[in-house]
Design an enzyme around this catalytic site. Structure first.
Site, short mmCIF file in Angstrom:
data_model
loop_
_atom_site.label_atom_id
_atom_site.label_comp_id
_atom_site.label_asym_id
_atom_site.label_seq_id
_atom_site.Cartn_x
_atom_site.Cartn_y
_atom_site.Cartn_z
N HIS A 72 13.42 0.28 3.02
CA HIS A 72 12.22 0.82 3.66
C HIS A 72 12.60 1.33 5.06
CE1 HIS A 72 10.39 -1.62 0.50
NE2 HIS A 72 9.25 -1.00 0.72
N HIS A 310 8.23 5.86 3.55
CA HIS A 310 7.93 4.44 3.62
C HIS A 310 8.96 3.59 2.86
CE1 HIS A 310 5.78 0.64 3.17
NE2 HIS A 310 5.94 0.74 1.86
N GLU A 468 -10.63 -20.07 3.28
CA GLU A 468 -9.62 -20.89 2.60
C GLU A 468 -8.23 -20.28 2.68
OE1 GLU A 468 -13.59 -21.81 0.82
OE2 GLU A 468 -12.46 -19.94 1.16
N HIS A 532 -17.17 -24.06 -10.37
CA HIS A 532 -16.57 -25.07 -9.51
C HIS A 532 -15.77 -26.11 -10.30
CE1 HIS A 532 -19.17 -23.24 -6.61
NE2 HIS A 532 -18.93 -24.13 -5.68
#
Length: 736
Positions: A72, A310, A468, A532
Site C-alpha cells: 500500500h 491506495h 460495547e 438476548h
C-alpha cells in the site's frame, strides 16, 4: 496553521474548511507546491534538507512496494511530512529503549499504511529495524518485522492495527491509562507519568462505527493527552470519499468535544504540522486535539490523488518518472543519501537523555514519597501481590445464586484492594455486579452528571455507555499500555459480545490479558427473548485462539474462573455467567475448573457420562438421580483449559476410551461437542420469549423427557445401532 484563506465556497460559517470539499483543485494546488516544503523554525533545519528527506522517503516507499509487486504505497507516500514532524520533532520516545515506561505512544489506525511506520522506525534507528528487515516488506521471510499491518510483537509498535477503527479506539485506552496513572501517582514536582498518545487516522476510521464510538467517548472524557492526526486524502478503495460520505468532519469532531485544528498543506508544510503537535502538548487545553491535515495519496506519482494508488504498486515507469521529476538518478533503487541518515542520527541519544532524566526523577520520587513509589514501581513492573487470591472466600452462601452475583462475592475485595484492576461495563452496572465498596468512577473531575456520582481520573470503574465495541478495544489499549500495569475487565450481556467480537478477537490475536464478563448467557434468561439468548455465540469464543472461554456452574466454579483468568497472561478470558439463580450442588470444585473439565461424581461401572456445562450443570445432577442406568457426572466449563491437559487426564475425565458414551447438556448449538461427547441435549434453533421457568421445558430440557431420551440412547449405544463417531442430537423441543 488553522483557518487559512480559502475560496468562499470552501468555508463554513464556523470558519472551518469543509473537510469533504476537496477534489482536483486542492490536489493540483498541493502538487504544484510539492517542491517547496517548510521547515520548523528554531530546529536547525532548512527547507532544502526537508525537501531531500521527503523525497527520499517517498521514493523509498515506492521502491519497497514495487520490489515484490505488493503493498500500500499511496498513504505512506502522502504522509511523509507527518512522519518527519512526529519522529523527528514531535514525539518523546527512545528507539534504543523502546519499552521506556513514560514514552509517548503512537498508533497507526490506518494500518494498511504500515510501511510509513516501518520506514520511520528504520530512520529513527530502532535496533531491530535493520536495512535488511526493511527490505523484507512483503518478502518470503517468515521472520520479517514488516508484516502487512503493524503487529504488537515488534519494537515501536504499541498494538496491532489494521481492522479500521481499532487503532483509534486502542489509542483512547492508552490515553485513559496515562490519565489514571498520572492522577494516582503524580505529585507536585514529580510528574512520573506524563506521556502523550498520538494516533493517525484516515478517512475510513472516521466512518467505522467503532471510530465514531471512540471519538465520542474520548471527547466526553476530555482526554487532553490524546492527539489525533487525520490524514485527509479523501480517497478510499472505491474512489473519492464523497462517493459515500459528505459530512463536515470538523463540525462532527467539535460536536464530540474535540478541539479542531486545520493544516491545509500536509504534503509540504512540516512547520505547520510541528506547530500542531506542540499544541497537542499545551497543558492549558481542556479537550483532546483533532488535527485535520490535507494530504495527497501517492503524491508525486502519476496516480496522485487517485484510488488506484491506495493498494497497488505504482509501476516501474511511474517510479522512474517520479525520480526524474525530483532530479534523481532513475537507475538507483532503495537509495537513502547520507544527509538523510544524518538528519535522524540525533534521535537515539536524545531518547536516552529523556530516559535518564526520567530515571533520575523516579529516584528522587522514591525519596520524597517512598510508600507511593513502591506501589508505583510494582505497577511499572506489572506486578500484583502473589497472594492476591487470598481475599476470595473459601465458601459461599448455600442458597440458589446467579453466577453473575457470585462475581461480586468472589472479587469485590480484590477489586477494592488492587489498583491494577480497571473495571468497566457497557451501561449494565446493576446487571453485572462488578462494583466494590466506595468504588470511584473514571470521569472528568469537573463533570457533574444529572444522575450518578462525580468521578475523577483516579477512578477505576468505567461507564462506557452503550458502546460495547469500543469497550473491548479500549480494554485492549489498557492492557497493552505496559504488561501487567492494568488488568482491564469489561462486562455486558453475552449477546452483546457479538457487538464487541472484533475487538475481543484483536485482543486474542495480540495475546492481551483482558477479562470479559458475559452475563445472561443462556435461554434461562427467559423473557428477554431470542434477541438476548446467545445460543450460537459460545461456538465463536470457544474456537478463538488464545481465548479462555469459561462457563462456571455455580459460585465455587466462579471462584476458580477468576483465579485462572487473572493468572492467565497469554490472551483474553471470558467468564460466562447466568442471570437466573442456580443451585449450589456441592459437587463442584474451583481447582477442578482450572483444568477445564473434571469428574464431579464418579461411578466406576457407569453406563453413561453426563456432561453438565455452566448454568445447566445442575440438569446433569438431577438427571443422574432419575436415570434407570448408572451415570457418572462431569463438569465441563472450558474447552480451552481442558485442551491444555494431558491426554491421560482427558481420558480419565471422559472415559470414552473405555467405551462409556458421553451425553452433554447445554442449550447452545452443538457445534464443537462432537469432539468430546457422543450425544447431546442442545439447541437446534434460536430461543424464545418465555419466562425462565417455562423456557427449558418448551425446548425439551425437561428431566422426564431427558431421562427417556438418554436411556434410549444408552440402549442403542450398547446394541451397536449407533456408530462410534456419530453425534446424536437428543433434543425434543421445537426447531423453529
Amino acid at each position: 496553521m488553522t483557518k487559512r484563506k480559502m475560496a468562499a465556497a470552501d468555508v463554513q460559517t464556523n470558519g472551518h474548511v469543509k473537510s469533504s470539499k476537496y477534489g482536483d483543485n486542492m490536489v493540483n494546488g498541493l502538487l504544484h507546491k510539492e517542491q517547496k516544503p517548510s521547515a520548523p523554525a528554531g530546529k536547525n533545519t532548512d527547507k532544502d534538507e526537508i525537501q531531500l528527506v521527503l523525497q527520499s522517503f517517498r521514493l523509498l516507499i515506492a521502491d519497497l512496494c514495487q520490489q515484490f509487486n505488493m503493498g500500500h504505497p499511496g498513504s505512506a507516500i502522502g504522509m511523509a511530512a507527518l512522519g518527519v514532524a512526529l519522529w523527528k520533532y514531535g514525539m518523546k520516545y527512545a528507539p534504543h529503549t523502546p519499552t521506556w515506561f513514560n514514552r509517548d505512544r503512537f498508533l497507526l489506525s490506518n494500518g494498511h499504511a504500515c510501511l510509513f511506520q516501518y520506514t520511520n522506525h528504520y530512520l529513527a534507528n530502532y535496533k531491530a529495524m535493520t536495512w535488511e528487515q526493511l527490505l523484507s516488506y512483503h518478502s518470503e521471510r517468515p521472520d520479517s518485522l514488516c508484516p502487512g499491518h503493524p503487529e504488537i510483537e515488534h519494537e515501536g509498535v504499541e498494538l496491532t492495527t489494521g481492522p479500521l477503527g481499532q487503532g483509534i479506539a486502542n489509542a483512547v485506552g492508552l490515553a485513559i491509562a496515562t490519565k489514571n496513572l498520572a492522577a494516582t501517582y503524580n505529585r507536585p514536582g514529580f510528574d512520573v507519568v506524563n506521556n502523550h498518545t498520538w494516533c493517525i487516522v484516515g478517512d475510513a476510521c472516521l466512518q467505522e462505527g467503532l471510530g465514531c464510538e471512540a471519538f465520542s467517548y474520548a471527547g466526553h472524557l476530555k482526554l487532553t493527552n490524546l492527539t489525533v492526526l487525520y490524514d485527509n486524502n479523501q480517497i478510499s478503495c472505491d474512489g473519492s470519499v464523497d462517493l459515500t460520505n459528505t459530512e463536515d468532519v470538523n463540525m462532527k469532531m467539535e460536536a464530540c468535544g474535540w478541539e479542531v485544528l486545520d493544516v491545509m498543506d500536509g504534503v509540504n508544510d512540516v512547520e505547520a504540522i510541528v506547530a500542531a503537535l506542540e499544541k497537542g502538548r499545551d497543558a492549558s487545553r481542556t479537550k483532546p486535539l483533532f488535527v485535520n491535515i490535507r494530504s495527497i495519496i501517492g503524491v508525486g506519482s502519476a496516480v496522485a490523488g487517485k484510488a488506484v494508488s491506495h493498494g497497488a504498486p505504482l509501476g516501474t515507469q511511474n517510479i522512474a518518472d517520479m525520480k526524474k521529476a525530483y532530479g534523481w538518478d532513475t537507475e538507483k533503487k532503495f537509495y537513502l543519501p547520507d544527509q538523510v541518515k544524518d538528519f535522524y542520527k540525533d534521535i537515539p541519544p536524545r531518547g536516552e537523555t529523556w530516559v535518564s532524566e526520567w530515571n533520575e526523577l523516579v529516584s528522587k520520587y522514591k525519596q520524597a514519597h517512598p510508600d507511593l513509589a513502591t506501589e508505583f514501581q510494582a505497577r511499572v513492573e506489572g506486578r500484583i501481590p502473589s497472594d492476591w487470591a487470598k481475599s476470595i472466600p473459601t465458601s459461599f452462601p448455600a442458597e440458589d445464586t446467579p453466577t453473575r452475583k457470585a462475581n461480586n462475592y468472589v472479587m469485590k475485595e480484590v477489586f477494592g484492594d488492587i489498583k491494577a484492576f480497571m473495571v468497566g461495563t457497557a451501561d449494565l452496572t446493576p446487571s453485572v455486579n462488578m462494583t466494590w465498596k466506595d468504588y470511584e468512577i473514571f470521569n472528568p473531575p469537573d463533570l457533574k452528571p444529572t444522575s450518578g456520582s462525580v468521578g475523577s481520573y483516579k477512578g477505576r470503574y468505567i461507564h462506557y455507555g452503550i458502546r460495547e465495541h469500543v469497550m473491548g478495544a479500549i480494554a485492549n489499549g489498557l492492557a497493552a499500555y505496559n504488561p501487567g500495569t492494568f488488568i482491564p475487565i469489561t462486562s455486558s450481556f453475552f449477546m452483546f459480545y457479538l457487538y464487541a467480537a472484533p475487538a475481543v478477537r484483536m485482543g486474542a490475536l495480540q495475546r492481551l490479558p483482558v477479562i470479559h464478563v458475559a452475563t445472561h448467557d443462556s435461554i434461562g434468561g427467559g423473557e428477554d427473548g431470542p434477541t438476548h439468548q446467545p445460543v450460537e455465540l459460545a461456538a465463536l469464543y470457544r474456537a478463538m485462539p488464545n481465548m479462555h472461554y469459561i462457563r462456571p456452574a455455580d459460585s465455587e466454579e466462579v471462584a476458580g474462573a477468576w483465579e485462572v483468568s487473572v493468572n492467565y497472561k497469554h490472551g483474553p478470558s471470558m467468564i460466562s455467567v447466568s442471570r437466573q439463580t442456580l443451585p449450589q450442588t456441592g459437587l463442584t470444585s474451583r481447582e477442578g475448573l482450572k483444568k477445564g473439565a473434571y469428574v464431579a461424581k464418579e461411578v466406576q461401572d457407569a453406563d453413561v457420562t453426563l456432561i453438565g456445562v455452566g448454568a445447566e450443570f445442575h440438569f446433569a445432577v438431577k438427571l443422574a438421580e432419575k436415570l434407570g442406568c448408572k451415570a457418572r457426572i462431569v463438569s465441563f466449563p472450558s474447552y480451552a483449559l481442558f485442551r491444555e491437559q494431558s491426554k491421560e487426564y482427558q481420558r480419565s475425565v471422559l472415559r470414552r476410551n473405555e467405551g462409556i458414551p458421553s451425553v452433554v447438556i447445554e442449550p447452545y448449538v452443538s457445534l464443537g461437542w462432537e469432539r468430546y461427547a457422543d450425544a447431546g441435549f442442545n439447541m437446534r434453533s434460536f430461543g424464545h420469549s418465555l419466562p425462565g421457568k417455562y423456557i427449558y421445558d418448551y425446548f425439551g430440557f425437561n428431566i422426564d423427557s431427558m431421562k427417556r431420551k438418554t436411556e434410549t440412547f444408552v440402549s442403542d449405544w450398547k446394541s451397536g445401532s449407533i456408530e462410534r463417531g456419530e453425534y446424536i442430537e437428543l433434543i425434543d423441543g421445537p426447531a423453529h
